[in-house]
Design an enzyme around this catalytic site. Structure first.
Site, mmCIF file in Angstrom:
data_model
loop_
_atom_site.group_PDB
_atom_site.id
_atom_site.type_symbol
_atom_site.label_atom_id
_atom_site.label_comp_id
_atom_site.label_asym_id
_atom_site.label_seq_id
_atom_site.Cartn_x
_atom_site.Cartn_y
_atom_site.Cartn_z
ATOM 1 C CE LYS A 1 -7.833 -3.677 13.834
ATOM 2 N NZ LYS A 1 -6.827 -4.152 12.923
ATOM 3 C CE LYS B 1 -10.333 -0.224 11.272
ATOM 4 N NZ LYS B 1 -9.676 0.491 10.169
ATOM 5 N N PRO C 1 -1.875 -12.022 10.041
ATOM 6 C CG PRO C 1 0.201 -12.310 11.058
ATOM 7 C CD PRO C 1 -0.511 -12.494 9.754
ATOM 8 C CG ASP C 2 -5.391 -7.134 13.671
ATOM 9 O OD1 ASP C 2 -4.591 -6.393 14.282
ATOM 10 O OD2 ASP C 2 -6.455 -6.727 13.180
ATOM 11 C CB ILE C 3 0.617 -6.723 14.566
ATOM 12 C CG1 ILE C 3 1.216 -7.589 13.465
ATOM 13 C CG2 ILE C 3 1.656 -6.392 15.628
ATOM 14 C CD1 ILE C 3 2.207 -6.895 12.569
ATOM 15 C CG ASN D 1 -0.193 -0.108 2.500
ATOM 16 O OD1 ASN D 1 0.542 0.817 2.844
ATOM 17 N ND2 ASN D 1 -0.340 -1.217 3.207
ATOM 18 C CG ASP E 1 -6.190 -5.489 5.831
ATOM 19 O OD1 ASP E 1 -5.790 -5.452 7.008
ATOM 20 O OD2 ASP E 1 -6.783 -4.539 5.270
ATOM 21 C CG PHE F 1 -2.398 5.424 13.764
ATOM 22 C CD1 PHE F 1 -1.674 5.320 14.941
ATOM 23 C CD2 PHE F 1 -2.414 6.645 13.097
ATOM 24 C CE1 PHE F 1 -0.976 6.408 15.444
ATOM 25 C CE2 PHE F 1 -1.719 7.747 13.585
ATOM 26 C CZ PHE F 1 -1.006 7.631 14.764
HETATM 27 N N1 CTP Z 1 -3.069 -3.602 12.087
HETATM 28 C C1 CTP Z 1 -2.192 -4.584 12.499
HETATM 29 N N2 CTP Z 1 -2.125 -5.774 11.812
HETATM 30 C C2 CTP Z 1 -2.914 -5.976 10.743
HETATM 31 C C3 CTP Z 1 -3.827 -4.987 10.319
HETATM 32 C C4 CTP Z 1 -3.862 -3.796 11.011
HETATM 33 O O1 CTP Z 1 -1.469 -4.385 13.489
HETATM 34 N N3 CTP Z 1 -2.841 -7.132 10.095
HETATM 35 C C5 CTP Z 1 -3.166 -2.379 12.890
HETATM 36 C C6 CTP Z 1 -2.660 -1.132 12.203
HETATM 37 O O2 CTP Z 1 -1.289 -0.923 12.489
HETATM 38 C C7 CTP Z 1 -3.526 -0.062 12.836
HETATM 39 C C8 CTP Z 1 -4.835 -0.777 13.098
HETATM 40 O O3 CTP Z 1 -4.521 -2.161 13.131
HETATM 41 O O4 CTP Z 1 -3.035 0.342 14.081
HETATM 42 C C9 CTP Z 1 -5.934 -0.543 12.123
HETATM 43 O O5 CTP Z 1 -5.477 -0.738 10.815
HETATM 44 P P1 CTP Z 1 -6.465 -0.447 9.603
HETATM 45 O O6 CTP Z 1 -5.747 -0.731 8.331
HETATM 46 O O7 CTP Z 1 -7.109 0.890 9.785
HETATM 47 O O8 CTP Z 1 -7.630 -1.478 9.872
HETATM 48 P P2 CTP Z 1 -7.829 -2.949 9.462
HETATM 49 O O9 CTP Z 1 -7.613 -3.810 10.633
HETATM 50 O O10 CTP Z 1 -7.045 -3.266 8.248
HETATM 51 O O11 CTP Z 1 -9.391 -2.964 9.141
HETATM 52 P P3 CTP Z 1 -10.177 -2.463 7.824
HETATM 53 O O12 CTP Z 1 -9.341 -2.918 6.665
HETATM 54 O O13 CTP Z 1 -11.468 -3.173 7.942
HETATM 55 O O14 CTP Z 1 -10.315 -0.983 7.912
#
Ligand code: CTP
Length: 411
Positions: free
Chosen positions: A348, A344, A310-312, A216, A283, A330
């Site tokens: 989270k 969100k 994985p969602d960190i 991105n 994502d 963020f």
């Molecule tokens: N984040 C993360 N790991 C991921 C995705 C997101 O740690 N795999 C964290 C980002 O660093 C940020 C927050 O989650 O602090 C939100 O990221 P954002 O891109 O806004 O949201 P998403 O979780 O991707 O949700 P969506 O795509 O539905 O907006």
């Protein structure tokens, strides 16, 4: 004198480069204060600086010869510009005029000061001073951004009455603040001293095959600015960065990763008091990365099944013994900013979320730009912050984090 034995500056050597601004006279007081603290100060005075302060005054206060002319053969024989810049522990440019900053940003070396700056391998700080319109001009902003990216630390400027009769941002930082910034450089202290803060920043790249990836447009600028702001408040900062063009910030442990899974592994190795997830983590990644470049096939398109990364942030927010005391995320949104970001935060499980509008419908896009407009969402509600340079947003967030710990420690 007690200051000498206790100051972080004791026994350190400064190369002070004085630019041509009305505030140059403040360097006399600065040198006196630094020497009181046991710091050795050697001065390079630019030609423009000579119009405001004399080599004689600077020499008497610093107790050393003042260097002014690149092409003085006697000086070059005794102390060349390379030695001048290498024999210091730190270089400070004060006042740093718009002109010196522009030359530094471009790597121009046309006098002793700028040659020493280009020849150095030592840390450099600048204390800018100029008219507020010069300070806010796009060219100066660009140069400042470049200098920060090159690892140069910036002290001030402050705001108030300017020598030109105007009022605004552009005053040389107060001498006290410059002394504190130098002390902090050698022994970082501040409201966040003793805290370890983890920051994720930048995009991630998810390989499809050896030459292609999913990514991105995140530049990493906001995350790096937050890392610097927290460092400046005394925190020990570990920055886990996806691929960016930004240089490792000075005084910050920077861990470079490429993919979301590497970012996750890097943060798991580091216990922290605070985690700030600024990274725009991809994502999805392809389910199976191809070992060879995917070739075009007549009449058919490749199908690339995706799997979720994985969602960190969500993992860091999980309630367990390892959880940092404060977890901040963020939220990059393009519509229904506050509502989406509030949801969100709950989803989270983080403590605070900084919502930003990443759509560029108003021509003031956030990603890659130097400005940001954010809202801070906490359990207490929503605070809308004015659009501001990313550095100012970072400084404000850093102060909020410091206030959070101060309030908690007072309980
Ligand atoms: N984040 C993360 N790991 C991921 C995705 C997101 O740690 N795999 C964290 C980002 O660093 C940020 C927050 O989650 O602090 C939100 O990221 P954002 O891109 O806004 O949201 P998403 O979780 O991707 O949700 P969506 O795509 O539905 O907006």
């Amino acid at each position: 004198m007690t200051l000498k034995s206790t100051s972080a500056l004791s026994g350190k050597r400064l190369l002070l480069i004085i630019g041509g601004g009305i505030a140059a006279y403040k360097c006399l007081d600065l040198i006196r204060r630094l020497r009181e603290r046991g710091m050795a100060v050697r001065v390079i005075l630019t030609r423009a600086g000579e119009k405001f302060v004399t080599p004689l005054a600077l020499g008497s206060l610093s107790g050393e010869k003042v260097y002014t002319d690149l092409f003085s053969l006697t000086d070059e024989a005794a102390m060349g510009h390379i030695r001048l810049s290498r024999e210091a522990d730190l270089i400070l440019v004060a006042p740093a005029t718009a002109n010196i900053m522009a030359k530094m940003a471009a790597g121009i070396a046309d006098n002793l000061a700028t040659t020493a700056l280009l020849a150095t391998d030592k840390p450099v700080m600048i204390a800018p001073s100029m008219n507020s319109r010069m300070w806010s001009h796009r060219a100066s902003r660009r140069n400042l951004d470049q200098l920060r990216q090159d690892g140069i630390r910036v002290i001030g400027p402050g705001s108030g009455d300017l020598a030109c009769g105007e009022v605004g941002v552009g005053r040389l930082a107060e001498v006290d603040d410059i002394v504190t910034a130098l002390e902090n450089f050698f022994v970082p202290t501040g409201p966040l001293t003793g805290k370890h803060i983890l920051i994720t920043a930048g995009p991630t790249h998810e390989a499809i095959d050896p030459v292609r990836y999913i990514a991105n447009i995140s530049s990493g600028k906001q995350g790096y600015a937050i890392a610097r702001a927290l460092r400046d408040l005394g925190a020990r900062v570990s920055l886990i960065s996806g691929p960016t063009t930004l240089a490792d910030p000075d005084g910050i442990e920077t861990i470079r990763v490429t993919s979301a899974r590497q970012m996750l592994a890097a943060q798991q190795a580091l216990p922290a008091d605070v985690a700030v997830c600024v990274a725009a983590v991809a994502d999805w990644r392809v389910a199976a990365e191809q070992g060879q470049k995917i070739k075009k096939q007549d009449g058919s398109l490749p199908t690339l099944p995706l799997v979720e990364n994985p969602d960190i942030l969500a993992m860091l927010s999980q309630k367990n013994d390892q959880r940092p005391g404060l977890v901040i995320g963020f939220a990059a949104e393009t519509e229904n900013i506050s509502a989406n970001a509030t949801a969100k935060r709950a989803r989270k499980g983080c403590d605070w979320i900084v919502a930003n509008d990443v759509s560029s419908h108003d021509g003031q896009g956030v990603m890659g730009s130097d400005h940001n407009r954010v809202s801070l969402i906490t359990a207490a509600g929503i605070e809308d912050w004015d659009r501001a340079p990313k550095d100012d947003i970072a400084a404000r967030l850093a102060r909020k984090i410091a206030a959070f710990f101060m309030a908690r420690e007072e309980l």
